[in-house]
Design a protein around this motif. Structure first.
Motif, PDB file in Angstrom:
ATOM      1  N   LEU A  51       0.946  -1.307  -0.086  1.00  0.00           N
ATOM      2  CA  LEU A  51       0.061  -0.297   0.138  1.00  0.00           C
ATOM      3  C   LEU A  51       0.570   1.445   0.265  1.00  0.00           C
ATOM      4  O   LEU A  51       2.066   1.686   0.911  1.00  0.00           O
ATOM      5  CB  LEU A  51      -0.572   0.401   1.165  1.00  0.00           C
ATOM      6  N   VAL A  52       0.579   2.092  -1.450  1.00  0.00           N
ATOM      7  CA  VAL A  52       1.169   3.104  -1.089  1.00  0.00           C
ATOM      8  C   VAL A  52       0.294   4.259  -0.987  1.00  0.00           C
ATOM      9  O   VAL A  52      -1.117   4.935  -1.923  1.00  0.00           O
ATOM     10  CB  VAL A  52       2.247   3.454  -2.227  1.00  0.00           C
ATOM     11  N   SER A  53       0.527   5.176  -0.238  1.00  0.00           N
ATOM     12  CA  SER A  53      -0.891   6.604   0.327  1.00  0.00           C
ATOM     13  C   SER A  53      -0.137   7.854   1.128  1.00  0.00           C
ATOM     14  O   SER A  53       0.713   7.654   1.834  1.00  0.00           O
ATOM     15  CB  SER A  53      -2.295   6.165   0.617  1.00  0.00           C
ATOM     16  N   GLY A  54      -0.524   8.180   0.672  1.00  0.00           N
ATOM     17  CA  GLY A  54      -0.662   9.870   1.332  1.00  0.00           C
ATOM     18  C   GLY A  54      -2.299  10.481   1.624  1.00  0.00           C
ATOM     19  O   GLY A  54      -2.492  11.339   0.791  1.00  0.00           O
ATOM     20  N   ILE A  55      -2.754  10.367   1.966  1.00  0.00           N
ATOM     21  CA  ILE A  55      -4.383  10.642   2.972  1.00  0.00           C
ATOM     22  C   ILE A  55      -4.111  10.670   3.684  1.00  0.00           C
ATOM     23  O   ILE A  55      -3.080  10.624   4.912  1.00  0.00           O
ATOM     24  CB  ILE A  55      -5.218   9.280   1.680  1.00  0.00           C
ATOM     25  N   ALA A  56      -5.176  11.756   4.583  1.00  0.00           N
ATOM     26  CA  ALA A  56      -5.177  12.042   5.967  1.00  0.00           C
ATOM     27  C   ALA A  56      -5.945  11.044   7.067  1.00  0.00           C
ATOM     28  O   ALA A  56      -5.035  10.722   8.048  1.00  0.00           O
ATOM     29  CB  ALA A  56      -6.773  12.911   5.795  1.00  0.00           C
ATOM     30  N   ASN A  57      -6.434   9.610   6.077  1.00  0.00           N
ATOM     31  CA  ASN A  57      -6.497   8.746   7.029  1.00  0.00           C
ATOM     32  C   ASN A  57      -6.948   8.131   6.131  1.00  0.00           C
ATOM     33  O   ASN A  57      -7.848   6.754   5.403  1.00  0.00           O
ATOM     34  CB  ASN A  57      -8.425   8.975   7.116  1.00  0.00           C
ATOM     35  N   PRO A  58      -6.064   6.874   6.245  1.00  0.00           N
ATOM     36  CA  PRO A  58      -5.878   5.416   5.323  1.00  0.00           C
ATOM     37  C   PRO A  58      -6.111   4.572   6.134  1.00  0.00           C
ATOM     38  O   PRO A  58      -6.614   2.871   5.597  1.00  0.00           O
ATOM     39  CB  PRO A  58      -4.114   5.216   5.383  1.00  0.00           C
ATOM     40  N   GLU A  59      -6.339   4.229   7.836  1.00  0.00           N
ATOM     41  CA  GLU A  59      -7.601   3.114   8.404  1.00  0.00           C
ATOM     42  C   GLU A  59      -8.401   2.200   8.067  1.00  0.00           C
ATOM     43  O   GLU A  59      -8.104   1.059   7.948  1.00  0.00           O
ATOM     44  CB  GLU A  59      -7.607   3.386   9.866  1.00  0.00           C
ATOM     45  N   PRO A  60      -9.435   3.042   6.961  1.00  0.00           N
ATOM     46  CA  PRO A  60     -10.293   1.746   5.976  1.00  0.00           C
ATOM     47  C   PRO A  60      -9.336   0.810   5.559  1.00  0.00           C
ATOM     48  O   PRO A  60      -9.656   0.141   4.766  1.00  0.00           O
ATOM     49  CB  PRO A  60     -11.771   3.204   5.726  1.00  0.00           C
ATOM     50  N   LEU A  61      -8.825   1.916   4.450  1.00  0.00           N
ATOM     51  CA  LEU A  61      -8.325   1.166   3.765  1.00  0.00           C
ATOM     52  C   LEU A  61      -7.040   0.245   3.929  1.00  0.00           C
ATOM     53  O   LEU A  61      -7.464  -1.227   4.027  1.00  0.00           O
ATOM     54  CB  LEU A  61      -6.984   2.262   2.662  1.00  0.00           C
ATOM     55  N   LYS A  62      -6.234   0.691   5.002  1.00  0.00           N
ATOM     56  CA  LYS A  62      -5.452  -0.422   5.627  1.00  0.00           C
ATOM     57  C   LYS A  62      -6.196  -1.583   6.119  1.00  0.00           C
ATOM     58  O   LYS A  62      -6.236  -3.164   5.933  1.00  0.00           O
ATOM     59  CB  LYS A  62      -5.265  -0.183   6.985  1.00  0.00           C
ATOM     60  N   LYS A  63      -7.423  -1.428   6.445  1.00  0.00           N
ATOM     61  CA  LYS A  63      -8.491  -2.323   6.848  1.00  0.00           C
ATOM     62  C   LYS A  63      -8.650  -3.216   5.660  1.00  0.00           C
ATOM     63  O   LYS A  63      -8.971  -4.573   5.773  1.00  0.00           O
ATOM     64  CB  LYS A  63      -9.343  -1.906   8.094  1.00  0.00           C
TER      65      LYS A  63
END
Length: 358
Positions: free
Chosen positions: A250-262
Motif C-alpha cells: 500500500l502506497v498512500s498519502g491521505i489523511a485517514n488510511p485506516e479504512p483502506l488498511k482494514k
C-alpha cells in the motif's frame, strides 16, 4: 473534552492551551459572520457545499463525486475547490493540459473522472465564483468542495460530513483534536452525513448516533459506508481482482488510511505499507523507495495499491511506472438503510426549487 477520541493522542493533550486560543478565534470569527460584521455573498444559482467541522479524512471527495455522478448528465455542474497544496495561486480553470501541481490532487481527480464538468480552484470563493461563471456562463449548479467553514459564500445547501470513528461531538479543537470549527456550527447545515460507517451498522447504533448529534427539526441525517471498486492499472486501466493469495504494498498519502488498511487486511494475503503525509507530493526518491520495498516482497503474486488521490500525483512518473504493477483502488459512497433515493431526491428538490438565500 473527550481525550478518548481516536485522534486525541497523549502528545496532543499537551497542546490544549493552543487549542483553547484557536477555539476562541474560531468563536469570534463565527460571531462576526453571525452579526454581519463580516459579510457573506449569495449567488443566483444553486450552490451545494460539501464540508466538515474537522480537518481532513471525512470523505469529502467521494461525496463530491457521488453528487457529480447524479447531476452532471442533466445539469451544467461546476466544482470549485481551494486546490490544497497546489503550486499556483488564485483562480484557475482546469483544461486538457492541467496537472495536479497546478490545481491540487482532489480537483485533478474530479477533472480526470468527469472531463465534461467544469473544475476550478480559488482560495477566495466569493471572488472565484464570478470568474468561473464568466468562463462557463452555462453553469447552473456549483458544488463547493471543502468550504463549509469559509463563510464568505452562503450556499443554499450545506452538507456536513462527520467520520463514524471520530464524530464531531467527541472531537476537540486543533491541534489537540481535529476540529477546525465550532461543534455548534453543525446547526448551519441542512444535511448531516455520518461517513465511513461499518456496512452492517445496526438500527440501534444509528439511533444512538442521531441522539448524540441532536439534529435540528429541519436537518436530515444520513449514514454512509465506503464501497471499494475493482483496482485498475494506473496506466493501462486494466482491472484486477484482489485475492487471498495476493501480497499488497500500500502506497498512500491521505489523511485517514485506516479504512483502506482494514479493507486490504481482509481481502489480501498480507500487505505492507509506505504511508506519507496527506497530499504528499511524490518525488523521484519516493519512487525509488517504492520500487525497493516492492522488490523485497518475496511472493510470486504481488502488486502495489494506491488511492485515486495519490494516483494523480504519481502519474507524472509515467515512464518509470511502465514496469510496475501499480493499481488504483477506487472508492465510492454507499448510503445505508436504503436512503440513497431519499438523499438524491433531496438534492433534486433543492436544485429545481431553488430560491435565492436570504
Amino acid at each position: 473534552m473527550n481525550f478518548n477520541a481516536p485522534l486525541l493522542r497523549p502528545i496532543r493533550i499537551l497542546l490544549v492551551p493552543i487549542s483553547i486560543l484557536y477555539g476562541a478565534i474560531v468563536w469570534l470569527r463565527n460571531r462576526l459572520y453571525d452579526t454581519q460584521v463580516l459579510k457573506t455573498t449569495s449567488f443566483n444559482l444553486p450552490v451545494i457545499c460539501v464540508g466538515n467541522l474537522s480537518a481532513g479524512g471525512t470523505g469529502k471527495s467521494p461525496m463530491v463525486e457521488f453528487l457529480l455522478k447524479h447531476l452532471h448528465k442533466t445539469r451544467n455542474v461546476a466544482v470549485l475547490s481551494r486546490g490544497y497544496k497546489r503550486k499556483t495561486k488564485g483562480y484557475s480553470l482546469a483544461n486538457a493540459g492541467t496537472t495536479a501541481l497546478e490545481i491540487g490532487d482532489e480537483p485533478m481527480q474530479f477533472h480526470q473522472k468527469f472531463p465534461d464538468v467544469s473544475i476550478a480552484v480559488g482560495e477566495e470563493r466569493a471572488v472565484a465564483i464570478p470568474m468561473l461563471l464568466h468562463d462557463k456562463p452555462d453553469t447552473n449548479v456549483i458544488i463547493l468542495d471543502d468550504a463549509f467553514q469559509h463563510r464568505a459564500v452562503k450556499a443554499g445547501m450545506n452538507i456536513v460530513l462527520t467520520d463514524y470513528s471520530n464524530l464531531f461531538t467527541r472531537d476537540y479543537y486543533l491541534p489537540t483534536g481535529d476540529l477546525r470549527d465550532e461543534r455548534a456550527s453543525y446547526k448551519r447545515a441542512e444535511v448531516l452525513i455520518v461517513t465511513k460507517c461499518p456496512p452492517a451498522l445496526t438500527l440501534e447504533e444509528k439511533q444512538a448516533i442521531e441522539k448524540e448529534i441532536k439534529p435540528l427539526p429541519h436537518q436530515k441525517v444520513f449514514f454512509s459506508a465506503i464501497r471499494y471498486g475493482q483496482p485498475y492499472h494506473i496506466l493501462t486501466k486494466n482491472t484486477i481482482e484482489l485475492s487471498a493469495e495476493t501480497e499488497v504494498l500500500l502506497v498512500s498519502g491521505i489523511a485517514n488510511p485506516e479504512p483502506l488498511k482494514k479493507y486490504l487486511h481482509e481481502v489480501a494475503d498480507t500487505y505492507y505499507e509506505l504511508l506519507y503525509g496527506d497530499h504528499h507530493i511524490f518525488s523521484i526518491d519516493d519512487l525509488k523507495e517504492i520500487k525497493k520495498k516492492f522488490s523485497q516482497m518475496q511472493a510470486s503474486q504481488k502488486l502495489i495499491i494506491t488511492t485515486e488521490k495519490d494516483a494523480v500525483r504519481l502519474i507524472k512518473f509515467e515512464q518509470q511506472l511502465q514496469d510496475l504493477p501499480l493499481y488504483v483502488l477506487p472508492i465510492e459512497v454507499q448510503f445505508l438503510f436504503g436512503e440513497e433515493p431519499v438523499f438524491t431526491e433531496l438534492m433534486t428538490k433543492f436544485i429545481t426549487g431553488f430560491k435565492l438565500p436570504a
